[in-house]
Scaffold this motif. Structure first.
Motif, PDB file in Angstrom:
ATOM      1  N   VAL A   1       6.764 149.653  26.010  1.00  0.00           N
ATOM      2  CA  VAL A   1       7.847 149.167  25.899  1.00  0.00           C
ATOM      3  C   VAL A   1       7.714 147.184  27.302  1.00  0.00           C
ATOM      4  CG1 VAL A   1       9.366 150.743  26.200  1.00  0.00           C
ATOM      5  CG2 VAL A   1       8.549 149.867  28.202  1.00  0.00           C
ATOM      6  N   LEU A   2       6.312 147.157  28.039  1.00  0.00           N
ATOM      7  CA  LEU A   2       5.963 145.968  28.518  1.00  0.00           C
ATOM      8  C   LEU A   2       5.065 145.085  27.204  1.00  0.00           C
ATOM      9  CD1 LEU A   2       6.178 146.859  32.121  1.00  0.00           C
ATOM     10  CD2 LEU A   2       7.886 145.346  30.602  1.00  0.00           C
ATOM     11  N   GLY A   3       5.527 143.914  27.237  1.00  0.00           N
ATOM     12  CA  GLY A   3       4.559 142.703  26.202  1.00  0.00           C
ATOM     13  C   GLY A   3       3.012 142.453  27.058  1.00  0.00           C
ATOM     14  N   LEU A   4       2.501 142.040  26.174  1.00  0.00           N
ATOM     15  CA  LEU A   4       0.724 141.352  26.638  1.00  0.00           C
ATOM     16  C   LEU A   4       1.049 140.101  27.182  1.00  0.00           C
ATOM     17  CD1 LEU A   4      -1.368 142.749  23.890  1.00  0.00           C
ATOM     18  CD2 LEU A   4      -0.728 144.077  26.328  1.00  0.00           C
ATOM     19  N   ARG A   5       0.576 139.518  28.113  1.00  0.00           N
ATOM     20  CA  ARG A   5       0.746 137.886  28.969  1.00  0.00           C
ATOM     21  C   ARG A   5      -0.087 137.749  27.075  1.00  0.00           C
ATOM     22  NH1 ARG A   5       1.093 139.571  33.550  1.00  0.00           N
ATOM     23  NH2 ARG A   5      -1.386 140.582  33.745  1.00  0.00           N
ATOM     24  N   ARG A   6       0.384 136.157  26.746  1.00  0.00           N
ATOM     25  CA  ARG A   6      -0.826 135.929  25.641  1.00  0.00           C
ATOM     26  C   ARG A   6      -1.205 134.251  26.315  1.00  0.00           C
ATOM     27  NH1 ARG A   6       4.961 135.679  24.811  1.00  0.00           N
ATOM     28  NH2 ARG A   6       5.475 133.898  24.183  1.00  0.00           N
ATOM     29  N   TYR A   7      -1.882 134.348  26.150  1.00  0.00           N
ATOM     30  CA  TYR A   7      -3.572 132.617  26.334  1.00  0.00           C
ATOM     31  C   TYR A   7      -3.568 131.576  24.944  1.00  0.00           C
ATOM     32  CZ  TYR A   7      -4.097 135.216  30.724  1.00  0.00           C
ATOM     33  OH  TYR A   7      -3.539 136.028  31.694  1.00  0.00           O
ATOM     34  N   PRO A   8      -3.390 130.810  25.131  1.00  0.00           N
ATOM     35  CA  PRO A   8      -3.479 130.122  23.511  1.00  0.00           C
ATOM     36  C   PRO A   8      -4.902 129.747  23.932  1.00  0.00           C
ATOM     37  CG  PRO A   8      -2.943 129.126  25.981  1.00  0.00           C
ATOM     38  CD  PRO A   8      -2.988 129.841  26.015  1.00  0.00           C
ATOM     39  N   THR A   9      -5.012 129.338  22.591  1.00  0.00           N
ATOM     40  CA  THR A   9      -6.732 129.503  21.897  1.00  0.00           C
ATOM     41  C   THR A   9      -7.215 128.352  21.384  1.00  0.00           C
ATOM     42  OG1 THR A   9      -5.901 130.830  20.046  1.00  0.00           O
ATOM     43  CG2 THR A   9      -6.646 131.856  21.745  1.00  0.00           C
ATOM     44  N   ARG A  10      -7.902 127.877  21.176  1.00  0.00           N
ATOM     45  CA  ARG A  10      -7.927 126.569  20.632  1.00  0.00           C
ATOM     46  C   ARG A  10      -9.289 126.575  19.875  1.00  0.00           C
ATOM     47  NH1 ARG A  10      -4.880 122.052  22.083  1.00  0.00           N
ATOM     48  NH2 ARG A  10      -3.481 122.953  23.382  1.00  0.00           N
ATOM     49  N   VAL A  11      -9.913 125.780  19.303  1.00  0.00           N
ATOM     50  CA  VAL A  11     -10.888 125.918  17.788  1.00  0.00           C
ATOM     51  C   VAL A  11     -12.271 124.434  18.009  1.00  0.00           C
ATOM     52  CG1 VAL A  11     -12.736 126.121  16.556  1.00  0.00           C
ATOM     53  CG2 VAL A  11     -10.890 128.075  17.115  1.00  0.00           C
ATOM     54  N   ALA A  12     -13.129 124.024  19.091  1.00  0.00           N
ATOM     55  CA  ALA A  12     -13.766 123.261  18.748  1.00  0.00           C
ATOM     56  C   ALA A  12     -14.708 123.085  18.511  1.00  0.00           C
ATOM     57  CB  ALA A  12     -13.222 122.479  20.057  1.00  0.00           C
ATOM     58  N   GLU A  13     -15.571 122.073  18.103  1.00  0.00           N
ATOM     59  CA  GLU A  13     -17.098 122.207  17.268  1.00  0.00           C
ATOM     60  C   GLU A  13     -17.703 123.353  17.639  1.00  0.00           C
ATOM     61  OE1 GLU A  13     -18.505 119.571  20.642  1.00  0.00           O
ATOM     62  OE2 GLU A  13     -17.231 117.932  20.595  1.00  0.00           O
ATOM     63  N   GLY A  14     -17.018 124.687  17.072  1.00  0.00           N
ATOM     64  CA  GLY A  14     -17.831 125.491  16.722  1.00  0.00           C
ATOM     65  C   GLY A  14     -17.843 126.898  18.029  1.00  0.00           C
ATOM     66  N   GLN A  15     -16.677 126.319  18.926  1.00  0.00           N
ATOM     67  CA  GLN A  15     -16.974 126.844  20.273  1.00  0.00           C
ATOM     68  C   GLN A  15     -14.983 128.027  20.248  1.00  0.00           C
ATOM     69  OE1 GLN A  15     -18.835 127.927  22.555  1.00  0.00           O
ATOM     70  NE2 GLN A  15     -20.084 127.588  20.995  1.00  0.00           N
ATOM     71  N   VAL A  16     -14.592 128.966  20.536  1.00  0.00           N
ATOM     72  CA  VAL A  16     -13.128 129.177  20.894  1.00  0.00           C
ATOM     73  C   VAL A  16     -12.894 129.434  22.503  1.00  0.00           C
ATOM     74  CG1 VAL A  16     -12.164 131.166  20.560  1.00  0.00           C
ATOM     75  CG2 VAL A  16     -13.779 131.683  19.213  1.00  0.00           C
ATOM     76  N   TYR A  17     -12.124 128.380  22.753  1.00  0.00           N
ATOM     77  CA  TYR A  17     -11.768 128.518  23.926  1.00  0.00           C
ATOM     78  C   TYR A  17     -10.041 128.925  24.238  1.00  0.00           C
ATOM     79  CZ  TYR A  17     -14.522 124.282  24.156  1.00  0.00           C
ATOM     80  OH  TYR A  17     -15.800 123.531  24.213  1.00  0.00           O
ATOM     81  N   VAL A  18     -10.330 129.652  25.255  1.00  0.00           N
ATOM     82  CA  VAL A  18      -9.077 130.031  25.993  1.00  0.00           C
ATOM     83  C   VAL A  18      -8.160 129.581  26.639  1.00  0.00           C
ATOM     84  CG1 VAL A  18      -8.116 131.969  26.882  1.00  0.00           C
ATOM     85  CG2 VAL A  18      -9.940 132.552  25.110  1.00  0.00           C
ATOM     86  N   GLY A  19      -7.062 129.292  27.206  1.00  0.00           N
ATOM     87  CA  GLY A  19      -6.400 128.366  28.575  1.00  0.00           C
ATOM     88  C   GLY A  19      -5.443 129.071  28.909  1.00  0.00           C
ATOM     89  N   PRO A  20      -5.120 128.911  29.995  1.00  0.00           N
ATOM     90  CA  PRO A  20      -4.190 129.055  30.643  1.00  0.00           C
ATOM     91  C   PRO A  20      -3.025 129.902  30.321  1.00  0.00           C
ATOM     92  CG  PRO A  20      -4.592 126.556  31.360  1.00  0.00           C
ATOM     93  CD  PRO A  20      -4.658 127.075  29.737  1.00  0.00           C
ATOM     94  N   GLU A  21      -2.245 130.760  30.815  1.00  0.00           N
ATOM     95  CA  GLU A  21      -1.231 131.554  30.558  1.00  0.00           C
ATOM     96  C   GLU A  21      -0.047 131.013  29.673  1.00  0.00           C
ATOM     97  OE1 GLU A  21       1.714 134.918  31.920  1.00  0.00           O
ATOM     98  OE2 GLU A  21       0.369 134.275  33.174  1.00  0.00           O
ATOM     99  N   GLU A  22       0.029 131.145  28.770  1.00  0.00           N
ATOM    100  CA  GLU A  22       1.592 130.254  27.971  1.00  0.00           C
ATOM    101  C   GLU A  22       2.830 130.506  28.880  1.00  0.00           C
ATOM    102  OE1 GLU A  22      -0.290 130.102  23.619  1.00  0.00           O
ATOM    103  OE2 GLU A  22       2.012 131.069  24.297  1.00  0.00           O
ATOM    104  N   ALA A  23       3.744 129.662  28.646  1.00  0.00           N
ATOM    105  CA  ALA A  23       5.140 130.132  29.725  1.00  0.00           C
ATOM    106  C   ALA A  23       5.793 130.658  29.277  1.00  0.00           C
ATOM    107  CB  ALA A  23       5.395 128.766  29.428  1.00  0.00           C
ATOM    108  N   GLY A  24       6.674 131.451  29.440  1.00  0.00           N
ATOM    109  CA  GLY A  24       7.517 132.942  29.461  1.00  0.00           C
ATOM    110  C   GLY A  24       6.511 133.384  28.375  1.00  0.00           C
ATOM    111  N   SER A  25       5.119 134.065  28.544  1.00  0.00           N
ATOM    112  CA  SER A  25       4.465 135.124  27.880  1.00  0.00           C
ATOM    113  C   SER A  25       4.447 136.354  28.772  1.00  0.00           C
ATOM    114  CB  SER A  25       3.438 134.540  27.607  1.00  0.00           C
ATOM    115  OG  SER A  25       1.774 134.550  29.278  1.00  0.00           O
ATOM    116  N   ASP A  26       5.148 136.678  29.743  1.00  0.00           N
ATOM    117  CA  ASP A  26       5.163 138.299  29.918  1.00  0.00           C
ATOM    118  C   ASP A  26       6.119 138.277  29.992  1.00  0.00           C
ATOM    119  OD1 ASP A  26       4.325 139.353  33.325  1.00  0.00           O
ATOM    120  OD2 ASP A  26       4.091 139.880  31.449  1.00  0.00           O
ATOM    121  N   ASP A  27       7.060 139.587  28.363  1.00  0.00           N
ATOM    122  CA  ASP A  27       8.036 139.769  28.537  1.00  0.00           C
ATOM    123  C   ASP A  27       8.365 140.937  29.487  1.00  0.00           C
ATOM    124  OD1 ASP A  27       7.663 139.390  25.286  1.00  0.00           O
ATOM    125  OD2 ASP A  27       8.255 137.867  26.905  1.00  0.00           O
TER     126      ASP A  27
END
Length: 121
Positions: A95-121
């Motif tokens: 019944v509770l959501g998962l925190r989500r984290y933003p991702t980006r792809v650059a130069e063949g690498q997958v980057y994960v950033g800090p938690e997105e605002a409002g992502s802990d439902d």
């Protein structure tokens, strides 16, 4: 955001070729600056998504033990389902959501950033 700013707050967690569509992995706690929990990284239709790794119903790894079905990750312990795009629970017993984290792809690498605002439902 400049490249240097991204490198300070985002972390490269894998090469884009390390995950095929429909696969996931778990990133260890502390790998991403400021994130002290494991993070699950998923690849769906060529896009990367990241959420907290632990099912909110029971302590179970979604990145290592979960099964991806399209944009849904299924916890194999009790069949809770979450949407990997936004972390929301899709059925009981979760019944509770998962925190989500933003991702980006650059130069063949997958980057994960800090938690997105409002992502802990």
């Amino acid at each position: 955001m400049t490249g240097n700013q991204m490198l300070e707050t985002w972390k490269s967690v894998c090469d884009t070729g390390e995950l095929e569509d429909g696969e996931s992995l778990t990133v260890a706690p502390g790998t991403i600056p400021g994130v002290d929990e494991p993070v699950a990284l998923y690849r769906v239709d060529g896009e990367f998504f990241a959420t907290s790794d632990t099912c909110t119903h029971e302590k179970w790894s979604l990145g290592e033990e979960g099964e991806l079905e399209g944009h849904e990750v299924v916890c194999t312990l009790h069949n809770a389902r979450f949407d990997v795009r936004d972390g929301r629970p899709l059925c009981f017993p979760a019944v509770l959501g998962l925190r989500r984290y933003p991702t980006r792809v650059a130069e063949g690498q997958v980057y994960v950033g800090p938690e997105e605002a409002g992502s802990d439902d």
